[in-house]
Design a protein around this motif. Sequence first.
Motif, PDB file in Angstrom:
ATOM      1  N   UNK A 169       0.768  -1.107   0.044  1.00 57.37           N
ATOM      2  CA  UNK A 169      -0.134   0.040   0.003  1.00 57.37           C
ATOM      3  C   UNK A 169       0.994   1.209  -0.136  1.00 57.37           C
ATOM      4  N   UNK A 170       2.387   1.065  -0.034  1.00 53.24           N
ATOM      5  CA  UNK A 170       2.977   2.217  -0.004  1.00 53.24           C
ATOM      6  C   UNK A 170       3.719   2.270  -1.590  1.00 53.24           C
ATOM      7  N   UNK A 171       3.315   1.893  -2.487  1.00 53.29           N
ATOM      8  CA  UNK A 171       4.245   1.870  -3.517  1.00 53.29           C
ATOM      9  C   UNK A 171       4.229   3.312  -4.100  1.00 53.29           C
ATOM     10  N   UNK A 172       5.471   3.587  -4.426  1.00 52.46           N
ATOM     11  CA  UNK A 172       5.878   4.987  -5.112  1.00 52.46           C
ATOM     12  C   UNK A 172       6.263   4.867  -6.635  1.00 52.46           C
ATOM     13  N   UNK A 173       5.608   5.440  -7.606  1.00 54.47           N
ATOM     14  CA  UNK A 173       5.969   5.341  -8.864  1.00 54.47           C
ATOM     15  C   UNK A 173       5.151   4.108  -9.383  1.00 54.47           C
ATOM     16  N   UNK A 308      -7.505 -20.878 -19.380  1.00 54.82           N
ATOM     17  CA  UNK A 308      -8.273 -19.835 -18.510  1.00 54.82           C
ATOM     18  C   UNK A 308      -8.061 -18.520 -18.959  1.00 54.82           C
ATOM     19  N   UNK A 309      -8.900 -17.383 -18.927  1.00 57.23           N
ATOM     20  CA  UNK A 309      -8.572 -15.948 -19.123  1.00 57.23           C
ATOM     21  C   UNK A 309      -8.986 -15.387 -17.680  1.00 57.23           C
ATOM     22  N   UNK A 310      -8.236 -14.346 -17.418  1.00 53.47           N
ATOM     23  CA  UNK A 310      -8.733 -13.744 -16.339  1.00 53.47           C
ATOM     24  C   UNK A 310      -8.090 -12.092 -16.206  1.00 53.47           C
ATOM     25  N   UNK A 311      -8.653 -11.356 -15.624  1.00 50.84           N
ATOM     26  CA  UNK A 311      -8.051 -10.042 -15.029  1.00 50.84           C
ATOM     27  C   UNK A 311      -8.451  -9.937 -13.639  1.00 50.84           C
ATOM     28  N   UNK A 312      -7.635  -8.881 -13.122  1.00 52.57           N
ATOM     29  CA  UNK A 312      -8.116  -8.571 -11.765  1.00 52.57           C
ATOM     30  C   UNK A 312      -7.448  -7.080 -11.441  1.00 52.57           C
ATOM     31  N   UNK A 313      -8.339  -6.556 -10.665  1.00 53.69           N
ATOM     32  CA  UNK A 313      -7.768  -4.967 -10.367  1.00 53.69           C
ATOM     33  C   UNK A 313      -7.892  -4.782  -8.804  1.00 53.69           C
ATOM     34  N   UNK A 314      -7.114  -3.992  -8.299  1.00 54.12           N
ATOM     35  CA  UNK A 314      -7.160  -3.565  -6.813  1.00 54.12           C
ATOM     36  C   UNK A 314      -6.809  -2.174  -6.568  1.00 54.12           C
ATOM     37  N   UNK A 315      -7.476  -1.258  -6.098  1.00 53.66           N
ATOM     38  CA  UNK A 315      -7.215  -0.084  -5.771  1.00 53.66           C
ATOM     39  C   UNK A 315      -7.510   0.375  -4.228  1.00 53.66           C
ATOM     40  N   UNK A 316      -6.590   1.026  -3.689  1.00 54.19           N
ATOM     41  CA  UNK A 316      -6.439   1.310  -2.303  1.00 54.19           C
ATOM     42  C   UNK A 316      -6.165   2.697  -2.109  1.00 54.19           C
ATOM     43  N   UNK A 317      -6.941   3.350  -1.182  1.00 57.72           N
ATOM     44  CA  UNK A 317      -6.453   4.667  -0.775  1.00 57.72           C
ATOM     45  C   UNK A 317      -6.408   4.686   0.815  1.00 57.72           C
ATOM     46  N   UNK A 318      -5.170   5.216   1.138  1.00 56.18           N
ATOM     47  CA  UNK A 318      -4.965   5.471   2.851  1.00 56.18           C
ATOM     48  C   UNK A 318      -5.008   7.023   2.735  1.00 56.18           C
TER      49      UNK A 318
END
Length: 906
Positions: A169-173, A308-318
């Motif tokens: 959750x602290x990724x920069x760039x 199989x095919x797949x996609x996934x997404x995750x978005x987070x705001x702190x």
Amino acid sequence: MTLSSRRRSRLLTTCSLTPAVLAACVAGAAVAQTEDASEVEAIVVTGSRIDRAGFEAPTPTVKITAEQLTVGARSNVAAALNDMPQFRATTSPQTTGTNTGAGNAPLDLRGLGISRTLILLDGRRFSSENDLNAIPNVLIKGVDVVTGGASAAWGSGAVAGVANITINRTLEGGKFGAQYGISSYDDAEEFRFEGAYGAAFADGRGHFVIGGEYLHNDGVTPKVSRPNVGRWAQVSAGPDTDAFINVGDVGFSNAAYGGLILSGIYKGKVFNPDGSLRNFQYGRVDKTLMVGGEGPSNDDLSPLVTPQQRYNLLASVTYDLTDNVKLTADVRHARMWNDYIWFGDHNRGNLTIKSDNAFLPQAMKDALASAGETSFTMGRFNSDLSYSRIDFERVTTQLTFALDGTIGDGWRWSGYVSHGEYENNIDTPGFLLTKEYAQAVDSVLRPGTNTPICRVALTDPSTNCVPINLFGLGAPSKEAIAYVTGTPQQRARTTLDVGGISLRGEPFSLPAGDVSIAVGAEARREKVVQHAGALDRAKAFQTFSFSDMSGEFTVKEAFAEVLVPLVADVPVFNRLELNAAARISDYDTSGSIWSWKVGATNEFFPGFRGRITQSRDIRSANLTELFTTTTIGYNWINDPRTPTRPAETVYVKNIGGGNPNLKPETADTLTLGVTYAPPAIAGLNMSLDYFHIKIDDVITTIAPQDVVTRCSLGNLDLCSRITRDNAGSLLETRSTYVNLSKYETDGFDAEVSYTTSLDSFFEGAPGRVNLRLVGTWVNSLTTDDGVKEIEYVRSQGYSFGLGVPKLRLNGTLGWKGDDASAYIRARYISEGAYNSTVKLVNNHIEAFTYVDIGGTVNLPDFQGNKVELYGNITNLFDKDPPPGSLYSPYYDVIGRYFTVGARLSF
């Protein structure tokens, strides 16, 4: 100091003082020496709710880093973890090629079943039935694995342990990646693309992270594309024995492409594509199976590994609302889908053809009339008629809001709510409709015109019946196929609503240190609504259909945990701590039940620590176990010999379903072990842990083979779940969910890791070298139904049983420099048996060792951005799996696999 800074400091101290974490870190000497605060912020003590700086949970915990998860370039985090000896791959793209769980990726610690491994996402339950395909690999920071019961800390389902996936959750760039893989057989082609971006906002008070991935994998089709896999089965070893033999080139003896006549004057004849007859080429016939000859098999067409095919997404705001309160908001969305050939709906000797059938050649009609035969029996492999496909889609969406803060003198509090929805939608076109098929098969020539019609049309001119020609491969018309086949359908939605609050702190001190406590409450509601298609509900299909299902349960829980430092800074008891926890769980389906744990840790001398935990863990029945209505499946069963009939292998129907009267299972778990990080040898870490788990009132479906085996051993209750014909041959088994008497396992986990500068061995050599060896030795794994105890250790070739190897080892030797890295890994599986619950003449499986290699190269900066190229080869020596290892959870059926990729960071 902001909340983020305080947490970062506290967790850095926790990580640096945790030997279990230190022993798992390969890429550095010790976490405290090699990782900065931002890299350890998400590390938590997963086996406990206590979060005091420096605390070590007495339950064994292994930290697996993001870097380690990339070894082998596995398609998802579950596949990577299944390489670890503590896990068993009971559900994977390999084992689900021809069932409705196609491509699922859950986890199974100890081989105790996926429902007994609790999977958390940053300490919280997540929707999607624990399918790890729904989490973006690119944002995974690591996985903390608790290899012992943790119900008191985390609730129902943690009987075998917990796997907590932590998110960066602290990724920069930003970072982007592309990966390509292909097998040495030029199949299983895979494309994967991933990307993530993170940035601070509001003068550093907030942080935003988003990441996702897309994957397309062609799978492996058909099963016979690999040696020792397709067309293998167990057949009788002889008429005078109750043993079986595992052999290859097995097909059906009572069906053929185009149709095999099984009775009358044309018995043994098969229809050519043009409708003419020839002799069927028989091999060695064993009831409905045949070794050699031209008997067909689903393995000739059905997939070995699920495409199989797949996609996934995750978005987070702190966001730091104040200096003491932080808000976290997450949204996660994933979709997995595909449409591929599945398995056939065949006529296995159960098709009656009348002698006046419209499509029979006149010469055959005349010969049948001369012989006085009005009909004959036929078996048909319906690859041109009713070989179904599966079109599946799984969609997961989850929203989570959490608040974390501090109050008073260092007290920490947390609260969260989450809502998740998981859709599982399946269409399986190509199954035969009972009524329509029977009417279409019974065709005659219309009087006066001599054109084919259904016999029913003679008395019901309004019928829309289309007559079908079954005599020869390719004979059925498109119109007839459309009339006699339909599409079983399922539309299922599972919802998860969960929330909780907790408070942690140090209320007072003792001479040996601060006393820490954690208290909290949680509530959860799980609900499922599953609708079957109209044809399914009408029971219109001949062999396969879905069923409606609905139900829900709620649970309210309260927990408390305490850490008491008993002795410190005295000889032998440098740091003796007692840890205890309890949880009360009140289910509206089964009432209240307690779980608890008592454990202790002690530092006997510098670097050498001991730990012990005794716990009572619980698991209440899940939605599937409680509410599933009737399900239908088919299995190969080895039926033991009796005084009235020989041993035989049969392909029979199995009826499954839920049971709303299930009671919770309880487990008594003991873990004890030692860790040693000798101060004189920097970078060396060792651990050894013993585990013993005994589960009572086990919630399970008894595998159809085990139903038959246990019946033969004297369990009369299970004999009531078997249907036989008048000759005693097996017709049907029933394996609905039940509470079994006992499930018990014990063994050892061991780990050694060593990291040092390569210069220690070769003067002036660059980089660091690391060695890691992880192993699990299982002494026993038994089930007891109250009549007979069955041992499953070494029964390791069959996925749908419970077997585990005696010993699994995973050793990795790696080197990492400034601009490159490389590794070699060996995965060892001790010798065992294909299936020890049946008598197989050739049951032995030799010991296996797989070797994997890989490396990375950092290119010169590209316009200020970092570029990394990497490559991996798994199963380097292309080792074939053991004979008959279809659906095995341990053996590689794909063969040598190449993966290359690139990552760009900016």
